[in-house]
Motif scaffolding. Structure first.
Motif, PDB file in Angstrom:
ATOM      1  N   UNK A 134       0.844  -1.193   0.000  1.00  0.00           N
ATOM      2  CA  UNK A 134       0.000   0.000   0.000  1.00  0.00           C
ATOM      3  C   UNK A 134       0.882   1.246   0.000  1.00  0.00           C
ATOM      4  N   UNK A 135       0.600   2.162  -0.922  1.00  0.00           N
ATOM      5  CA  UNK A 135       1.380   3.385  -1.087  1.00  0.00           C
ATOM      6  C   UNK A 135       0.411   4.563  -1.165  1.00  0.00           C
ATOM      7  N   UNK A 136       0.652   5.601  -0.342  1.00  0.00           N
ATOM      8  CA  UNK A 136      -0.216   6.780  -0.410  1.00  0.00           C
ATOM      9  C   UNK A 136       0.555   8.078  -0.581  1.00  0.00           C
ATOM     10  N   UNK A 137       1.858   7.976  -0.733  1.00  0.00           N
ATOM     11  CA  UNK A 137       2.707   9.155  -0.945  1.00  0.00           C
ATOM     12  C   UNK A 137       3.999   8.681  -1.604  1.00  0.00           C
ATOM     13  N   UNK A 138       4.857   9.617  -1.978  1.00  0.00           N
ATOM     14  CA  UNK A 138       6.157   9.236  -2.530  1.00  0.00           C
ATOM     15  C   UNK A 138       6.902   8.431  -1.470  1.00  0.00           C
ATOM     16  N   UNK A 139       7.404   7.283  -1.846  1.00  0.00           N
ATOM     17  CA  UNK A 139       8.037   6.404  -0.863  1.00  0.00           C
ATOM     18  C   UNK A 139       9.087   5.526  -1.522  1.00  0.00           C
ATOM     19  N   UNK A 140       9.877   4.872  -0.688  1.00  0.00           N
ATOM     20  CA  UNK A 140      10.898   3.936  -1.160  1.00  0.00           C
ATOM     21  C   UNK A 140      10.560   2.545  -0.653  1.00  0.00           C
ATOM     22  N   UNK A 141      10.638   1.584  -1.550  1.00  0.00           N
ATOM     23  CA  UNK A 141      10.363   0.190  -1.229  1.00  0.00           C
ATOM     24  C   UNK A 141      11.637  -0.595  -1.500  1.00  0.00           C
ATOM     25  N   UNK A 142      12.128  -1.296  -0.476  1.00  0.00           N
ATOM     26  CA  UNK A 142      13.363  -2.062  -0.604  1.00  0.00           C
ATOM     27  C   UNK A 142      13.047  -3.516  -0.954  1.00  0.00           C
ATOM     28  N   UNK A 143      13.757  -4.036  -1.944  1.00  0.00           N
ATOM     29  CA  UNK A 143      13.652  -5.443  -2.325  1.00  0.00           C
ATOM     30  C   UNK A 143      14.974  -6.117  -2.030  1.00  0.00           C
ATOM     31  N   UNK A 144      14.919  -7.360  -1.605  1.00  0.00           N
ATOM     32  CA  UNK A 144      16.143  -8.137  -1.419  1.00  0.00           C
ATOM     33  C   UNK A 144      15.884  -9.564  -1.852  1.00  0.00           C
ATOM     34  N   UNK A 145      16.984 -10.221  -2.164  1.00  0.00           N
ATOM     35  CA  UNK A 145      16.922 -11.577  -2.674  1.00  0.00           C
ATOM     36  C   UNK A 145      17.478 -12.520  -1.615  1.00  0.00           C
ATOM     37  N   UNK A 146      16.667 -13.420  -1.053  1.00  0.00           N
ATOM     38  CA  UNK A 146      17.165 -14.345  -0.038  1.00  0.00           C
ATOM     39  C   UNK A 146      18.297 -15.207  -0.597  1.00  0.00           C
ATOM     40  N   UNK A 147      19.389 -15.255   0.119  1.00  0.00           N
ATOM     41  CA  UNK A 147      20.529 -16.055  -0.323  1.00  0.00           C
ATOM     42  C   UNK A 147      21.430 -15.340  -1.306  1.00  0.00           C
ATOM     43  N   UNK A 148      21.017 -14.205  -1.839  1.00  0.00           N
ATOM     44  CA  UNK A 148      21.860 -13.434  -2.747  1.00  0.00           C
ATOM     45  C   UNK A 148      22.092 -14.086  -4.092  1.00  0.00           C
ATOM     46  N   UNK A 149      21.238 -15.037  -4.468  1.00  0.00           N
ATOM     47  CA  UNK A 149      21.424 -15.739  -5.731  1.00  0.00           C
ATOM     48  C   UNK A 149      20.878 -15.017  -6.936  1.00  0.00           C
ATOM     49  N   UNK A 150      20.230 -13.911  -6.735  1.00  0.00           N
ATOM     50  CA  UNK A 150      19.668 -13.153  -7.846  1.00  0.00           C
ATOM     51  C   UNK A 150      18.163 -13.317  -7.932  1.00  0.00           C
ATOM     52  N   UNK A 151      17.485 -12.237  -8.263  1.00  0.00           N
ATOM     53  CA  UNK A 151      16.024 -12.228  -8.377  1.00  0.00           C
ATOM     54  C   UNK A 151      15.587 -11.439  -9.597  1.00  0.00           C
ATOM     55  N   UNK A 152      14.429 -11.780 -10.093  1.00  0.00           N
ATOM     56  CA  UNK A 152      13.758 -11.015 -11.125  1.00  0.00           C
ATOM     57  C   UNK A 152      12.369 -10.708 -10.605  1.00  0.00           C
ATOM     58  N   UNK A 153      12.066  -9.414 -10.477  1.00  0.00           N
ATOM     59  CA  UNK A 153      10.775  -8.967  -9.945  1.00  0.00           C
ATOM     60  C   UNK A 153      10.149  -8.030 -10.972  1.00  0.00           C
ATOM     61  N   UNK A 154       8.871  -8.215 -11.205  1.00  0.00           N
ATOM     62  CA  UNK A 154       8.137  -7.352 -12.133  1.00  0.00           C
ATOM     63  C   UNK A 154       7.254  -6.396 -11.340  1.00  0.00           C
ATOM     64  N   UNK A 155       7.415  -5.092 -11.594  1.00  0.00           N
ATOM     65  CA  UNK A 155       6.500  -4.087 -11.057  1.00  0.00           C
ATOM     66  C   UNK A 155       5.301  -4.140 -11.991  1.00  0.00           C
TER      67      UNK A 155
END
Length: 158
Positions: A134-155
């Motif tokens: 949920x976002x109601x103003x300008x904000x920052x969202x942090x993503x991390x990848x468990x194990x550091x093996x690399x992730x691909x995330x689609x907004x």
């Protein structure tokens, strides 16, 4: 009160009782499916209130490839961590993040709450991990990848 008004009032009361009994007794007797889409009544409301992927900028820890556009939204590929900056959506909106693998997300709660919400999402039965923020103003969202093996995330657009 005239006789005609009494009959009309009695008919209205009978109709209200009938509608109440139909609503209480005519419903389904299961627990429901929280993942199911809303019923026909939801069509009377406005459109979906999701964040437009074009209003999200991405800053990932190197080495990371630049985000790319797809039919579903903006695809972000990173090794360990990424920061999404969401422009002010002008009201309460939902940032939808999808991935074929597990990922972690951290974001401030909407409103005046001094709370940071953290979650690690895993793929469900359909093979997709989905996080809705949920976002109601300008904000920052942090993503991390468990194990550091690399992730691909689609907004995602929805």
């Amino acid at each position: 009160m005239s006789g005609r008004q009494k009959v009309l009032l009695a008919a209205l009361a009978g109709l209200l009782v009938a509608v109440y009994l139909l609503a209480v007794g005519g419903g389904r007797h299961d627990r429901g499916d929280p993942a199911a889409r809303p019923g026909w009544l939801s069509g009377l409301g406005g459109g979906t209130a999701t964040v437009d992927p074009a209003t999200v900028t991405v800053a990932c820890a190197p080495p990371a490839t630049p985000p790319t556009a797809s039919a579903e939204g903006t695809v972000v590929t990173f090794r360990t961590a990424c920061l999404l900056r969401v422009a002010d959506p002008g009201g309460l909106r939902t940032l939808v993040l999808r991935s074929p693998a597990s990922f972690a997300v951290s974001a401030p709660a909407p409103g005046d709450a001094e709370v940071t919400v953290r979650d690690e999402v895993s793929p469900g039965d359909d093979g997709t991990a989905v996080a809705k923020v949920a976002v109601d103003r300008a904000t920052e969202v942090a993503l991390s990848c468990p194990g550091g093996g690399g992730c691909t995330v689609t907004v995602a657009r929805s």
